[in-house]
Write an enzyme that holds these catalytic residues in place. Sequence first.
Site, PDB file in Angstrom:
ATOM      1  N   ASN A   1      -8.747  -5.053  -4.307  1.00 42.74           N
ATOM      2  CA  ASN A   1      -7.799  -4.200  -3.603  1.00 42.74           C
ATOM      3  C   ASN A   1      -6.409  -4.832  -3.608  1.00 42.74           C
ATOM      4  O   ASN A   1      -6.257  -6.054  -3.539  1.00 42.74           O
ATOM      5  CB  ASN A   1      -8.259  -3.901  -2.176  1.00 42.74           C
ATOM      6  CG  ASN A   1      -8.479  -5.126  -1.323  1.00 42.74           C
ATOM      7  OD1 ASN A   1      -9.036  -6.128  -1.764  1.00 42.74           O
ATOM      8  ND2 ASN A   1      -8.066  -5.045  -0.075  1.00 42.74           N
TER       9      ASN A   1
ATOM     10  N   CYS B   1      -7.563   0.679  -4.201  1.00 41.68           N
ATOM     11  CA  CYS B   1      -8.845   0.050  -3.917  1.00 41.68           C
ATOM     12  C   CYS B   1      -9.391  -0.685  -5.135  1.00 41.68           C
ATOM     13  O   CYS B   1      -9.048  -0.369  -6.278  1.00 41.68           O
ATOM     14  CB  CYS B   1      -9.853   1.102  -3.475  1.00 41.68           C
ATOM     15  SG  CYS B   1      -9.366   2.027  -2.011  1.00 41.68           S
TER      16      CYS B   1
ATOM     17  N   GLU C   1     -12.325  -0.557  -6.477  1.00 34.62           N
ATOM     18  CA  GLU C   1     -13.113   0.282  -7.382  1.00 34.62           C
ATOM     19  C   GLU C   1     -12.220   0.994  -8.388  1.00 34.62           C
ATOM     20  O   GLU C   1     -12.523   1.042  -9.585  1.00 34.62           O
ATOM     21  CB  GLU C   1     -13.904   1.337  -6.588  1.00 34.62           C
ATOM     22  CG  GLU C   1     -14.861   0.761  -5.583  1.00 34.62           C
ATOM     23  CD  GLU C   1     -14.276   0.559  -4.188  1.00 34.62           C
ATOM     24  OE1 GLU C   1     -15.036   0.690  -3.216  1.00 34.62           O
ATOM     25  OE2 GLU C   1     -13.068   0.276  -4.068  1.00 34.62           O
TER      26      GLU C   1
END
Length: 135
Positions: A42, A53, A55
């Site tokens: 992040n 983020c 991901e």
Amino acid sequence: MTDKELYGLAKAAMKNSYSPYSNCKVGAALLCKNGKAFTGTNIENAAFGPTICAERVAIFKAVSEGEKEFSKIAVVGGKGGIINGIFAPCGVCRQVLREFCKDDFEILLGETADSYKTVTLKDLLPLSFSPENVK
């Protein structure tokens, strides 16, 4: 790559977190179907809106390198970098995952430094909006 190895990559990615506002460090490791792995962490911003983020960093890194077929992702996080409970992908990350992944896509969610729970994208995003909806 084993799930344990993928989880280890996600934990290592936490160390690069730029999170001076929340102090929540998150790491992700995305495994492509061809065996390549991409990590992300992040990255916060004082304006908050530009924050991204872990991901999405991992996914965008993979896509920017030409990869679009993924088999699973490991996500781990914690306040001060201490893993103590699940840091599930946010709604935006779930939607980005759905752009490239099917309902049975596996997500390893860190519970402790040594344990994780495996769920599917459908578990986290039931009745999702997908590329199939706009065809």
